[in-house]
Design a protein around this motif. Structure first.
Motif, PDB file in Angstrom:
ATOM      1  N   LEU A   1      -2.623  -4.383 -10.837  1.00 31.40           N
ATOM      2  CA  LEU A   1      -3.692  -3.119 -10.990  1.00 31.40           C
ATOM      3  C   LEU A   1      -3.096  -2.268  -9.770  1.00 31.40           C
ATOM      4  CD1 LEU A   1      -6.700  -2.285 -11.210  1.00 31.40           C
ATOM      5  CD2 LEU A   1      -7.098  -3.599  -9.341  1.00 31.40           C
ATOM      6  N   ILE A   2      -3.339  -1.057  -9.956  1.00 41.84           N
ATOM      7  CA  ILE A   2      -3.201   0.008  -9.127  1.00 41.84           C
ATOM      8  C   ILE A   2      -4.568   0.663  -8.822  1.00 41.84           C
ATOM      9  CG2 ILE A   2      -2.234   2.322  -8.896  1.00 41.84           C
ATOM     10  CD1 ILE A   2      -0.021   1.835 -10.907  1.00 41.84           C
ATOM     11  N   LEU A   3      -4.953   0.433  -7.494  1.00 42.65           N
ATOM     12  CA  LEU A   3      -6.266   0.750  -7.101  1.00 42.65           C
ATOM     13  C   LEU A   3      -6.154   1.798  -6.053  1.00 42.65           C
ATOM     14  CD1 LEU A   3      -9.271   0.191  -6.479  1.00 42.65           C
ATOM     15  CD2 LEU A   3      -8.460  -1.388  -4.661  1.00 42.65           C
ATOM     16  N   VAL A   4      -6.775   2.953  -6.638  1.00 38.71           N
ATOM     17  CA  VAL A   4      -6.633   4.453  -6.092  1.00 38.71           C
ATOM     18  C   VAL A   4      -7.806   4.994  -5.184  1.00 38.71           C
ATOM     19  CG1 VAL A   4      -6.235   6.976  -6.468  1.00 38.71           C
ATOM     20  CG2 VAL A   4      -4.997   5.005  -7.888  1.00 38.71           C
ATOM     21  N   TYR A   5      -7.657   5.419  -4.147  1.00 43.71           N
ATOM     22  CA  TYR A   5      -8.989   5.794  -3.141  1.00 43.71           C
ATOM     23  C   TYR A   5      -8.361   7.325  -2.874  1.00 43.71           C
ATOM     24  CZ  TYR A   5     -11.788   7.147   0.755  1.00 43.71           C
ATOM     25  OH  TYR A   5     -12.744   7.574   1.738  1.00 43.71           O
ATOM     26  N   SER A   6      -9.251   8.336  -3.667  1.00 49.60           N
ATOM     27  CA  SER A   6      -8.704   9.640  -3.503  1.00 49.60           C
ATOM     28  C   SER A   6      -9.703  10.646  -2.810  1.00 49.60           C
ATOM     29  CB  SER A   6      -8.683  10.291  -4.947  1.00 49.60           C
ATOM     30  OG  SER A   6      -8.399  11.499  -4.962  1.00 49.60           O
TER      31      SER A   6
ATOM     32  N   GLY B   1       0.744  -1.267  -0.074  1.00 51.86           N
ATOM     33  CA  GLY B   1      -0.002  -0.156   0.028  1.00 51.86           C
ATOM     34  C   GLY B   1       0.766   1.271   0.191  1.00 51.86           C
ATOM     35  N   LEU B   2       0.276   2.294  -0.482  1.00 55.63           N
ATOM     36  CA  LEU B   2       1.022   3.612  -0.404  1.00 55.63           C
ATOM     37  C   LEU B   2       0.006   4.562  -0.124  1.00 55.63           C
ATOM     38  CD1 LEU B   2       2.849   3.618  -3.932  1.00 55.63           C
ATOM     39  CD2 LEU B   2       3.902   3.133  -1.900  1.00 55.63           C
ATOM     40  N   TYR B   3       0.823   5.642   0.617  1.00 54.89           N
ATOM     41  CA  TYR B   3      -0.206   6.694   1.078  1.00 54.89           C
ATOM     42  C   TYR B   3       0.536   7.939   0.743  1.00 54.89           C
ATOM     43  CZ  TYR B   3      -2.989   9.624   4.747  1.00 54.89           C
ATOM     44  OH  TYR B   3      -3.650  10.380   5.168  1.00 54.89           O
ATOM     45  N   VAL B   4      -0.207   8.649  -0.221  1.00 56.54           N
ATOM     46  CA  VAL B   4       0.616   9.780  -1.076  1.00 56.54           C
ATOM     47  C   VAL B   4      -0.205  11.133  -0.901  1.00 56.54           C
ATOM     48  CG1 VAL B   4       1.613   8.077  -2.502  1.00 56.54           C
ATOM     49  CG2 VAL B   4      -0.656   8.978  -3.291  1.00 56.54           C
ATOM     50  N   PRO B   5       0.516  12.131  -1.227  1.00 58.20           N
ATOM     51  CA  PRO B   5      -0.380  13.483  -1.076  1.00 58.20           C
ATOM     52  C   PRO B   5      -0.937  13.717  -2.450  1.00 58.20           C
ATOM     53  CG  PRO B   5       2.070  13.954  -1.311  1.00 58.20           C
ATOM     54  CD  PRO B   5       1.798  12.541  -1.219  1.00 58.20           C
ATOM     55  N   PRO B   6      -2.063  14.742  -2.301  1.00 63.68           N
ATOM     56  CA  PRO B   6      -2.847  15.098  -3.492  1.00 63.68           C
ATOM     57  C   PRO B   6      -2.171  16.238  -4.192  1.00 63.68           C
ATOM     58  CG  PRO B   6      -4.079  15.735  -1.741  1.00 63.68           C
ATOM     59  CD  PRO B   6      -3.014  14.998  -0.891  1.00 63.68           C
ATOM     60  N   GLN B   7      -1.522  17.160  -3.367  1.00 60.77           N
ATOM     61  CA  GLN B   7      -1.197  18.536  -4.150  1.00 60.77           C
ATOM     62  C   GLN B   7      -0.297  18.271  -5.473  1.00 60.77           C
ATOM     63  OE1 GLN B   7      -1.240  18.002  -0.908  1.00 60.77           O
ATOM     64  NE2 GLN B   7      -2.046  19.600   0.236  1.00 60.77           N
ATOM     65  N   PRO B   8      -0.408  19.317  -6.386  1.00 57.48           N
ATOM     66  CA  PRO B   8       0.392  18.980  -7.665  1.00 57.48           C
ATOM     67  C   PRO B   8       1.884  19.309  -7.420  1.00 57.48           C
ATOM     68  CG  PRO B   8      -0.803  21.136  -7.847  1.00 57.48           C
ATOM     69  CD  PRO B   8      -1.204  20.272  -6.402  1.00 57.48           C
ATOM     70  N   HIS B   9       2.423  19.829  -6.324  1.00 55.90           N
ATOM     71  CA  HIS B   9       3.788  20.483  -6.317  1.00 55.90           C
ATOM     72  C   HIS B   9       4.904  19.401  -6.614  1.00 55.90           C
ATOM     73  CE1 HIS B   9       1.047  22.916  -4.081  1.00 55.90           C
ATOM     74  NE2 HIS B   9       2.040  23.893  -3.791  1.00 55.90           N
TER      75      HIS B   9
ATOM     76  N   ALA C   1      -4.071  11.338  -0.036  1.00 52.77           N
ATOM     77  CA  ALA C   1      -4.479  12.247   1.120  1.00 52.77           C
ATOM     78  C   ALA C   1      -3.323  12.799   1.824  1.00 52.77           C
ATOM     79  CB  ALA C   1      -5.291  11.174   2.385  1.00 52.77           C
ATOM     80  N   THR C   2      -3.530  14.005   2.284  1.00 53.82           N
ATOM     81  CA  THR C   2      -2.422  14.372   3.197  1.00 53.82           C
ATOM     82  C   THR C   2      -2.466  13.851   4.601  1.00 53.82           C
ATOM     83  OG1 THR C   2      -3.976  16.247   3.761  1.00 53.82           O
ATOM     84  CG2 THR C   2      -2.331  16.692   2.062  1.00 53.82           C
ATOM     85  N   LEU C   3      -1.699  14.340   5.462  1.00 54.84           N
ATOM     86  CA  LEU C   3      -1.806  13.999   6.922  1.00 54.84           C
ATOM     87  C   LEU C   3      -2.479  15.069   7.389  1.00 54.84           C
ATOM     88  CD1 LEU C   3       1.852  12.635   7.484  1.00 54.84           C
ATOM     89  CD2 LEU C   3      -0.010  11.307   7.114  1.00 54.84           C
ATOM     90  N   SER C   4      -1.942  15.977   8.095  1.00 58.86           N
ATOM     91  CA  SER C   4      -2.471  17.352   8.335  1.00 58.86           C
ATOM     92  C   SER C   4      -2.898  17.920   7.070  1.00 58.86           C
ATOM     93  CB  SER C   4      -1.763  18.291   9.284  1.00 58.86           C
ATOM     94  OG  SER C   4      -0.415  18.562   8.599  1.00 58.86           O
ATOM     95  N   ASN C   5      -4.003  18.610   7.152  1.00 63.82           N
ATOM     96  CA  ASN C   5      -4.426  19.184   5.805  1.00 63.82           C
ATOM     97  C   ASN C   5      -4.770  20.549   5.729  1.00 63.82           C
ATOM     98  OD1 ASN C   5      -6.924  18.979   7.238  1.00 63.82           O
ATOM     99  ND2 ASN C   5      -8.328  18.301   5.493  1.00 63.82           N
ATOM    100  N   ARG C   6      -4.585  21.229   6.700  1.00 60.40           N
ATOM    101  CA  ARG C   6      -4.356  22.912   6.649  1.00 60.40           C
ATOM    102  C   ARG C   6      -3.220  23.304   6.123  1.00 60.40           C
ATOM    103  NH1 ARG C   6      -7.245  26.815   9.431  1.00 60.40           N
ATOM    104  NH2 ARG C   6      -8.534  25.267  10.735  1.00 60.40           N
ATOM    105  N   MET C   7      -3.824  24.337   4.958  1.00 58.43           N
ATOM    106  CA  MET C   7      -2.925  24.880   4.091  1.00 58.43           C
ATOM    107  C   MET C   7      -2.905  26.278   4.722  1.00 58.43           C
ATOM    108  SD  MET C   7      -3.283  23.288   0.414  1.00 58.43           S
ATOM    109  CE  MET C   7      -4.871  23.936   0.050  1.00 58.43           C
ATOM    110  N   PHE C   8      -1.810  26.998   4.338  1.00 58.55           N
ATOM    111  CA  PHE C   8      -1.935  28.496   4.287  1.00 58.55           C
ATOM    112  C   PHE C   8      -2.862  28.976   3.562  1.00 58.55           C
ATOM    113  CE2 PHE C   8       2.504  27.537   5.549  1.00 58.55           C
ATOM    114  CZ  PHE C   8       2.551  27.855   6.995  1.00 58.55           C
ATOM    115  N   THR C   9      -3.516  30.141   4.109  1.00 55.41           N
ATOM    116  CA  THR C   9      -4.785  30.603   3.158  1.00 55.41           C
ATOM    117  C   THR C   9      -4.150  31.881   2.468  1.00 55.41           C
ATOM    118  OG1 THR C   9      -5.264  31.673   5.066  1.00 55.41           O
ATOM    119  CG2 THR C   9      -6.422  29.803   4.722  1.00 55.41           C
ATOM    120  N   GLU C  10      -2.825  32.051   2.514  1.00 48.06           N
ATOM    121  CA  GLU C  10      -2.146  33.068   1.555  1.00 48.06           C
ATOM    122  C   GLU C  10      -1.244  32.491   0.953  1.00 48.06           C
ATOM    123  OE1 GLU C  10       0.296  35.252   5.087  1.00 48.06           O
ATOM    124  OE2 GLU C  10      -1.795  35.814   4.725  1.00 48.06           O
TER     125      GLU C  10
END
Lengths: 310, 307
Positions: B49-54, B9-17, B178-187
């Motif tokens: 197969l690669i099975l993704v839950y997003s 299994g892999l746990y990976v972040p969603p942001q495009p950076h 998914a992220t771990l903590s998901n609070r981003m900067f709002t600026e």
């Protein structure tokens, strides 16, 4: 009823109307426009007939652009505006792709969009212009713009929904959206544009999580629960009475209680931009779409053209 | 004990950076390198197969399962559009999608396959599949996260995925986006300014990664509600990805865990983590909440004369 256009004052912007225009893709699906690929047998006539009546009224108004605050362009880093003049692509609803595969070709009033952006920035808010030509316009913008102007002969100015409700609270969302509304009002009045504001959202927003085999089967359509219905009616009554300050004051509780799509800030933005109307709204129709409560309504600042519709 | 249908299994972040701007920040580059390592391990595995839950694909009408054989588009993120466009063309395992949909129904869930030209595949899925499977060497499947679902639905959704793998005799790499903590900067921040949003988020991220590195996936599943309350911005009703991941992978703590990289992504906690099934175990704890086999819907207490 006097339906003559309002007098146009050179170099003096004006907000000629504000509309609540809900965007369930079902209403476009039910309308069967050539741009949408799926075909229906109709449905949701109460909303669609109301939309048609409002669209006919807008045809009588002299305006330059539809400024649309949309919950489906969700941004967390401030409020974003479109910075390119033309977008042509296909919008497929991520939730109801079976109903909405809409080929769009639309124009953006970039001059006005940039003016709104600059005013927002000057007011101290975080904002950004979106200048990626591959960007896909969200279905909330497209549904509301289409239902209010099926000819697509006016440019639009979409505004993203900053999700401050998620990050802070409904109260913070309300205040930030109102500040955005004040900035937009200032920018519009200082421009030479006459605009129609569009706040696109449902009222109560709890969905059923299953869909009938025939989506437009009207025998299956009703509000999710009675509590949401009572809340929706409370807000509509206040709109009829011209008590929009009270609506905005109630917004945190209404949004919490009914999972309302007002969590986007769109109605708070529009009411502030309209100068917080104390005159009656024109109510064009109310109907449930897959459990959610939807009203088509408008605020006409001109008492000469303001109507009692329903 | 039958052989696990899960390669790892892999746990990976969603942001495009990590996809679009890995050179702009050291941490983003480390995440990119970790994605590359994971890609190489997938290529070296015998996965079918690669099975993704997003978590960045929300749905309302039950759960949606991507079943277009070759979805193709150019995606742009709502927030990070200035980083660039993401053209994609993927290869989906439509047989698996159909079987998964069938098994969701068998377990009481409402679901549907979707196969529409131009359907907007979400940022997280696009980033994961472009980085983990750039040549479409292995077919994929993506499943949505229903906005109203909670623990029972998420666990049953995972079990239906496992049923399908076993029925079809396929081995999968399971990918949770998914992220771990998901609070981003709002600026807006400059790339070099990126850091985890708060000390509290950092502390919880470290705790979660400690659990992952010890292979304690089921323990994390049991902690999910606490994690949601502590470090998740309340966009949805619950922190669901570890429920689904744990259920799909077999509801145990029997894994070798490895944190390949961890870095801030505009303030949120991004990590690339691998969990590989093993016979050893950290040991199972006494769990507070019942296991669920069949989803039987909301309990309609108002309709049963209880008030």
């Amino acid at each position: 009823m006097n339906r003559l256009p309002l007098p146009h004052v050179d170099s003096m912007g004006e907000i000629v109307a504000g509309c609540i225009a809900p965007h369930p893709p079902h209403v476009v699906y039910a309308d069967n426009p050539p741009q949408n690929e799926p075909h229906s047998e109709g449905g949701w006539e109460t909303l669609r007939w109301g939309y048609t009546k409002l669209a006919n009224k807008l045809k009588t108004l002299d305006y330059d652009a539809l400024v649309i605050f949309t919950p489906h362009w969700q941004t967390y880093i401030g409020t974003h505006f479109l910075g390119l003049p033309h977008f042509k692509s296909k919008s497929v609803d991520p939730v109801f792709p079976n109903l909405f595969q809409f080929n769009y070709d639309l124009g953006v009033d970039v001059e006005l969009s940039r003016a709104l952006h600059n005013a927002t920035k000057e007011a101290g808010m975080v904002t950004m212009m979106m200048e990626n030509q591959d960007f896909r316009i969200d279905y909330g913008t497209i549904v509301s713009a289409h239902m209010l102007n099926r000819d697509w002969d006016k440019p639009i100015v979409p505004i993203s929904s900053n999700r401050s409700r998620h990050y802070y609270s409904v109260e913070v969302m309300n205040e930030q959206a109102r500040a955005l509304g004040r900035a937009c009002r200032k920018a519009i009045l200082e421009s030479d544009k006459r605009v129609v504001l569009v706040s696109t959202h449902s009222l109560s927003h709890r969905h059923f999580t299953t869909e009938p085999p025939i989506p437009e089967d009207m025998s299956k359509q009703h509000i999710y629960n009675h509590s949401n219905y009572v809340w929706d009616m409370k807000l509509i009554d206040l709109m009829r009475e011209g008590k929009m300050q009270e609506v905005i004051d109630l917004m945190p509780e209404f949004t919490e209680q009914t999972m309302a799509e007002t969590d986007s800030g769109s109605i708070s933005w529009m009411m502030e931009a309209l100068g917080m109307p104390d005159y009656p709204a024109e109510i064009y129709g109310y109907q449930s779409v897959i459990g959610t409560g939807n009203v088509v309504a408008a605020w006409d600042p001109n008492p000469e053209t303001r109507e009692v519709v329903l | 004990m039958s052989e696990s249908p899960i390669c790892f299994g892999l746990y990976v972040p969603p942001q495009p950076h990590p996809l679009l701007a890995p050179e702009q920040n050291e941490g983003w580059g480390e995440l990119r390198s970790a994605f590359d390592t994971a890609r190489q391990r997938i290529e070296e595995s015998d996965a079918d197969l690669i099975l993704v839950y997003s978590t960045t694909w929300p749905s309302i009408i039950g759960h949606q399962i991507q079943a277009h054989p070759e979805p193709e588009w150019t995606h742009v993120d709502d927030d990070f559009h200035f980083l660039g466009s993401m053209p994609y063309k993927f290869k989906m395992d439509t047989d698996f999608a159909d079987g998964y949909n069938q098994n969701c129904g068998e377990r009481g869930l409402h679901s549907r396959t979707i196969a529409y030209d131009g359907f907007p595949i979400d940022t997280g899925s696009v980033v994961a599949l472009k980085l983990l499977n750039p040549d479409n060497r292995i077919p994929a499947c993506i499943v949505s996260s229903n906005v109203y679902s909670n623990r029972a639905e998420s666990i049953v959704l995972g079990k239906a995925a496992r049923d399908t793998l076993q029925q079809q005799g396929k081995k999968a790499v399971v990918v949770v986006v998914a992220t771990l903590s998901n609070r981003m900067f709002t600026e807006h921040i400059e790339p070099h300014e990126d850091r985890i949003h708060s000390a509290k988020d950092e502390e919880w991220n470290q705790k979660i990664m400690e659990f992952f590195s010890q292979g304690r996936l089921e323990d994390l599943s049991q902690l999910s509600r606490e994690i949601h309350g502590q470090i998740r911005v309340q966009k949805v009703v619950a922190y669901k990805p570890v429920w689904w991941m744990a259920a799909t992978m077999g509801q145990s703590n029997n894994y070798d865990g490895e944190v390949l990289a961890y870095a801030a992504l505009h303030g949120s906690g991004g990590a690339v983590i691998q969990l590989t099934p093993t016979s050893g175990s950290f040991g199972d704890k006494e769990f507070d909440e019942d296991d669920v086999e069949i989803y039987s819907g909301d309990r309609d207490v108002l309709d049963k004369g209880m008030i």
